[in-house]
Write a protein that holds these residues in place. Structure first.
Motif, short mmCIF file in Angstrom:
data_model
loop_
_atom_site.label_atom_id
_atom_site.label_comp_id
_atom_site.label_asym_id
_atom_site.label_seq_id
_atom_site.Cartn_x
_atom_site.Cartn_y
_atom_site.Cartn_z
N PHE A 26 0.76 -1.07 -0.05
CA PHE A 26 0.25 0.00 -0.03
C PHE A 26 0.98 1.28 0.02
O PHE A 26 1.70 1.43 0.96
N PRO A 27 0.72 2.11 -1.12
CA PRO A 27 1.86 3.12 -1.27
C PRO A 27 1.71 4.11 -0.22
O PRO A 27 0.65 4.31 0.28
N ALA A 28 2.74 4.51 0.40
CA ALA A 28 2.90 5.72 1.40
C ALA A 28 1.95 6.97 1.20
O ALA A 28 1.30 7.53 1.89
N SER A 29 2.36 7.31 -0.28
CA SER A 29 1.52 8.59 -0.61
C SER A 29 -0.03 8.30 -0.58
O SER A 29 -0.64 9.20 -0.15
N ARG A 30 -0.43 7.08 -0.76
CA ARG A 30 -1.89 6.81 -0.75
C ARG A 30 -2.25 6.77 0.71
O ARG A 30 -3.43 7.18 1.11
N ARG A 31 -1.58 6.36 1.67
CA ARG A 31 -1.89 6.10 2.97
C ARG A 31 -1.84 7.68 3.67
O ARG A 31 -2.91 7.85 4.23
N VAL A 35 -5.16 9.28 5.57
CA VAL A 35 -5.04 10.01 6.78
C VAL A 35 -5.37 11.38 6.95
O VAL A 35 -6.13 11.63 7.65
N CYS A 36 -4.99 12.16 5.77
CA CYS A 36 -5.32 13.75 5.83
C CYS A 36 -6.78 14.15 5.49
O CYS A 36 -7.47 14.81 6.01
N ILE A 37 -7.35 13.35 4.55
CA ILE A 37 -8.70 13.21 4.15
C ILE A 37 -9.64 12.93 5.51
O ILE A 37 -10.70 13.50 5.93
N SER A 38 -9.11 11.66 6.25
CA SER A 38 -10.07 11.52 7.54
C SER A 38 -9.83 12.39 8.59
O SER A 38 -10.81 12.77 9.07
N ALA A 39 -8.54 12.87 8.55
CA ALA A 39 -8.29 13.83 9.62
C ALA A 39 -9.32 15.07 9.46
O ALA A 39 -9.76 15.59 10.35
N LEU A 40 -9.48 15.71 8.30
CA LEU A 40 -10.07 16.79 7.60
C LEU A 40 -11.54 16.28 8.05
O LEU A 40 -12.07 17.37 8.82
#
Length: 95
Positions: A26-31, A35-40
């Motif tokens: 699972f690519p780090a950029s996708r993770r 994470v950023c969208i979830s946090a937002l």
């Protein structure tokens, strides 16, 4: 209901010795994007119903993830058990 659920969760945390496998595919950029969208979403939602909690979300994320990456379950398990115990005591005391 919480008086039943909290001890069950504590037992599962204490008895489950399996460590989750880290998925390198699972690519780090996708993770990071997830994470950023979830946090937002969490911060926006929580801002309407629980002001102030969003402030603690990101520093808690960095501290928690750093502890997990360095020390794994030997740090995380006791913290989870402590939080469950404190919540259980709070519920029983009625405060």
């Amino acid at each position: 209901m919480m008086l039943v659920i909290l001890p069950v969760v504590a037992a599962v945390v204490l008895l489950d010795k399996k460590k989750p496998a880290y998925d390198e595919s699972f690519p780090a950029s996708r993770r990071m994007l997830i994470v950023c969208i979830s946090a937002l979403v969490i911060v926006i939602y929580d801002g309407f119903y629980g002001p102030g909690t969003g402030t603690f979300l990101l520093p808690g994320h960095y501290i928690g993830s750093g502890l997990v990456m360095k020390n794994g379950s030997k740090v995380v398990r006791p913290v989870i058990i402590l939080v469950l115990l404190l919540l259980f005591i709070k519920i029983i005391s009625g405060n």
